[in-house]
Design a protein around this motif. Structure first.
Motif, mmCIF file in Angstrom:
data_model
loop_
_atom_site.group_PDB
_atom_site.id
_atom_site.type_symbol
_atom_site.label_atom_id
_atom_site.label_comp_id
_atom_site.label_asym_id
_atom_site.label_seq_id
_atom_site.Cartn_x
_atom_site.Cartn_y
_atom_site.Cartn_z
ATOM 1 N N PHE A 335 4.947 -12.886 -13.837
ATOM 2 C CA PHE A 335 5.441 -13.691 -12.493
ATOM 3 C C PHE A 335 5.688 -12.892 -11.415
ATOM 4 O O PHE A 335 5.149 -13.497 -10.049
ATOM 5 C CB PHE A 335 7.142 -14.221 -12.617
ATOM 6 N N ALA A 336 6.310 -12.017 -11.716
ATOM 7 C CA ALA A 336 6.521 -10.421 -10.090
ATOM 8 C C ALA A 336 4.758 -10.243 -10.206
ATOM 9 O O ALA A 336 4.248 -10.246 -9.043
ATOM 10 C CB ALA A 336 6.876 -9.814 -10.800
ATOM 11 N N ARG A 337 3.943 -9.702 -10.619
ATOM 12 C CA ARG A 337 2.334 -9.294 -10.914
ATOM 13 C C ARG A 337 1.693 -10.103 -9.915
ATOM 14 O O ARG A 337 1.357 -10.437 -9.063
ATOM 15 C CB ARG A 337 2.311 -9.216 -12.315
ATOM 16 N N GLU A 338 2.207 -11.570 -10.249
ATOM 17 C CA GLU A 338 1.558 -12.746 -9.837
ATOM 18 C C GLU A 338 1.702 -13.087 -8.363
ATOM 19 O O GLU A 338 1.230 -13.092 -7.035
ATOM 20 C CB GLU A 338 1.015 -14.047 -11.111
ATOM 21 N N TYR A 339 3.140 -12.794 -7.883
ATOM 22 C CA TYR A 339 3.221 -13.201 -6.697
ATOM 23 C C TYR A 339 2.479 -11.286 -5.676
ATOM 24 O O TYR A 339 2.576 -12.072 -4.742
ATOM 25 C CB TYR A 339 4.943 -13.081 -6.762
ATOM 26 N N PHE A 340 2.958 -10.496 -6.548
ATOM 27 C CA PHE A 340 2.306 -9.067 -5.306
ATOM 28 C C PHE A 340 1.341 -9.061 -5.432
ATOM 29 O O PHE A 340 0.629 -8.569 -5.114
ATOM 30 C CB PHE A 340 3.605 -8.336 -5.583
ATOM 31 N N LEU A 341 0.093 -10.185 -6.594
ATOM 32 C CA LEU A 341 -0.992 -9.410 -6.399
ATOM 33 C C LEU A 341 -1.938 -9.818 -5.197
ATOM 34 O O LEU A 341 -2.414 -8.892 -4.638
ATOM 35 C CB LEU A 341 -1.731 -11.047 -7.313
ATOM 36 N N PRO A 342 -1.667 -10.649 -4.277
ATOM 37 C CA PRO A 342 -1.695 -11.183 -3.323
ATOM 38 C C PRO A 342 -1.670 -9.794 -1.992
ATOM 39 O O PRO A 342 -2.665 -9.602 -1.529
ATOM 40 C CB PRO A 342 -1.463 -12.428 -1.824
ATOM 41 N N PHE A 343 -0.244 -8.689 -2.207
ATOM 42 C CA PHE A 343 -0.826 -7.765 -1.223
ATOM 43 C C PHE A 343 -1.400 -6.839 -1.901
ATOM 44 O O PHE A 343 -1.376 -5.614 -0.735
ATOM 45 C CB PHE A 343 1.429 -7.677 -1.839
ATOM 46 N N ALA A 344 -1.549 -6.303 -2.986
ATOM 47 C CA ALA A 344 -2.476 -5.838 -4.016
ATOM 48 C C ALA A 344 -3.589 -5.566 -2.831
ATOM 49 O O ALA A 344 -4.135 -4.259 -2.896
ATOM 50 C CB ALA A 344 -1.840 -5.505 -5.243
ATOM 51 N N SER A 345 -3.745 -6.809 -3.132
ATOM 52 C CA SER A 345 -5.812 -7.185 -2.293
ATOM 53 C C SER A 345 -5.372 -6.810 -0.934
ATOM 54 O O SER A 345 -6.884 -6.184 -0.788
ATOM 55 C CB SER A 345 -5.861 -8.922 -2.717
ATOM 56 N N ALA A 346 -4.988 -7.029 -0.635
ATOM 57 C CA ALA A 346 -4.496 -6.449 1.212
ATOM 58 C C ALA A 346 -4.974 -5.058 0.758
ATOM 59 O O ALA A 346 -5.246 -4.302 2.126
ATOM 60 C CB ALA A 346 -3.145 -6.885 1.640
ATOM 61 N N ARG A 347 -4.633 -4.205 0.326
ATOM 62 C CA ARG A 347 -4.681 -2.916 0.184
ATOM 63 C C ARG A 347 -6.390 -1.950 0.205
ATOM 64 O O ARG A 347 -7.183 -3.016 0.174
ATOM 65 C CB ARG A 347 -3.615 -2.186 -0.497
ATOM 66 N N SER A 348 -6.381 -1.306 0.874
ATOM 67 C CA SER A 348 -7.699 -0.590 1.379
ATOM 68 C C SER A 348 -8.057 0.323 0.313
ATOM 69 O O SER A 348 -7.013 0.614 -0.763
ATOM 70 C CB SER A 348 -7.678 0.587 2.287
ATOM 71 N N PRO A 349 -9.493 0.106 -0.319
ATOM 72 C CA PRO A 349 -9.468 1.310 -1.402
ATOM 73 C C PRO A 349 -9.633 2.083 -1.454
ATOM 74 O O PRO A 349 -8.696 2.760 -2.482
ATOM 75 C CB PRO A 349 -11.472 0.673 -2.122
ATOM 76 N N GLU A 350 -9.273 3.358 -1.068
ATOM 77 C CA GLU A 350 -8.422 4.241 -0.750
ATOM 78 C C GLU A 350 -6.784 4.702 -0.535
ATOM 79 O O GLU A 350 -6.608 5.620 -1.289
ATOM 80 C CB GLU A 350 -9.004 5.048 0.664
ATOM 81 N N ALA A 351 -6.353 3.981 -0.334
ATOM 82 C CA ALA A 351 -4.888 3.681 -0.541
ATOM 83 C C ALA A 351 -4.465 3.164 -2.267
ATOM 84 O O ALA A 351 -3.060 3.605 -2.618
ATOM 85 C CB ALA A 351 -3.961 2.499 -0.086
ATOM 86 N N SER A 352 -5.912 3.310 -2.761
ATOM 87 C CA SER A 352 -5.908 2.691 -4.214
ATOM 88 C C SER A 352 -4.917 4.112 -5.393
ATOM 89 O O SER A 352 -5.404 5.046 -5.112
ATOM 90 C CB SER A 352 -6.577 1.957 -4.554
#
Length: 356
Positions: A335-352
């Motif tokens: 549930f936490a993974r799905e909730y925070f997934l949109p925040f992760a996709s908003a990150r720039s590739p350099e920040a990964s």
């Protein structure tokens, strides 16, 4: 917990506490004792920096507990000093008991600060004694708290340092005897001052027991004996006999009249092949406890500062918890993974994060 009224602080005039049991006889440290403390060399103190670990056994050989002493160089504020920590743990009639001493000492064994605790845990009626002394404004300020069951008694007293010249405490006596053992000689008339259970100033004397043979770790070795006798205004004198190896390590220690003996099981040379780690109760160590509290406060300030700079953190966590409690999912991690997934996709590739 019921607290007994604070005892009236004892007057601290010139004659307080310096009258002995002989009705008015002023107690003085001997010149030999003063000379011994003044003659301590830095090289001697360096030879005292090591740890001792003994077992406590009954007359029948039953293992009752452990006794340990460590000495190291330290700083108290900006002042270089010696730090001594001693601890005994065991049981009396299957009731846990123990003693802990932490002392900061000058290079002439003057007590700068000392914390002493003695306890025995009895069912429904435990006993706990704590005594803290510290030098402050040319005086020794002593606070003692005794807890019996739920009853607490407090005592406070202070003495001018001039009255406590040559003071030997439960902590400093352990380092003093190491120094005596290294010299293998106890000067005549080694009379120091000390404090008894009632915080009265009394005499404590050291005398030589000479050399004898003792079996340690399957080997017969020569040990040097030192006897310490502590007077008391209200009780009978208490005498301890300690024997030391040639390098200053404590080999045996016993209170005269007690069926319990502290013994060294292995010679230091034997222990070098595999040291036994001695557990340290850091909560009872003044230096370590102080460092922990300082670090705890530092982290608290830093964390609060970061949260103030990023108020979105509280909002983000609050929203997540509210959503979680409304949905009550069986798989919280998914549930936490799905909730925070949109925040992760908003990150720039350099920040990964790069894979390890």
């Amino acid at each position: 917990m019921m607290e007994a009224p604070l005892e009236e602080e004892r007057p601290t005039g010139a004659l307080v506490g310096i009258e002995g049991a002989d009705h008015g006889q002023e107690l003085k440290v001997s010149e030999e004792a003063v000379a011994f403390m003044s003659s301590i060399e830095p090289e001697e103190l360096q030879r005292c920096v090591f740890a001792d670990s003994l077992v406590t056994v009954s007359e029948g050989g039953r293992d009752l507990g452990k006794f340990s002493v460590t000495v190291e160089f330290a700083h108290r504020g900006q002042q270089p000093c010696m730090l001594l920590h001693a601890q005994s743990q065991g049981a009396v009639d299957d009731n846990p008991c123990g003693t802990t001493v932490t002392a900061y000492l000058s290079t002439e064994l003057e007590v700068l600060e000392e914390d002493y605790r003695e306890y025995i845990k009895l069912e429904g009626n435990s006993l706990d004694k704590r005594c803290h002394m510290v030098q402050r404004d040319s005086r020794m300020v002593i606070d003692k708290v005794t807890t019996v069951g739920e009853e607490v008694t407090k005592e406070s007293v202070s003495y001018p340092m001039s009255v406590l010249r040559g003071l030997v405490t439960e902590g400093s006596n352990l380092l003093l005897m190491r120094l005596i053992a290294l010299r293998k000689k106890v000067p005549e008339n080694m009379n120091f001052t000390s404090l008894d259970e009632g915080l009265h100033i009394i005499h404590t004397t050291f005398s030589e027991l000479g050399l004898k043979q003792l079996e340690v770790g399957g080997e017969t070795v020569e040990v040097f004996g030192v006897e310490r006798t502590v007077q008391s205004v209200e009780d009978s004198p208490t005498t301890w006999q300690s024997y030391f190896l040639g390098d200053g390590h404590l080999a045996s220690r016993v209170q005269v009249g007690s069926p319990v003996t502290m013994r060294l099981l292995q010679l230091p040379s034997q222990l070098q092949k595999g040291f036994e780690k001695i557990p340290l109760v850091w909560e009872e160590d003044m230096q370590m406890c102080s460092k922990f509290l300082d670090r705890k406060e530092e982290l608290k300030v830093n964390h609060n500062s970061y949260l103030r700079q990023h108020p979105e953190i509280r909002a983000l966590i609050s929203d997540f918890l509210q959503f979680l409690l409304l949905r009550k999912p069986d798989d919280v991690v998914q549930f936490a993974r799905e909730y925070f997934l949109p925040f992760a996709s908003a990150r720039s590739p350099e920040a990964s994060l790069k894979p390890l």
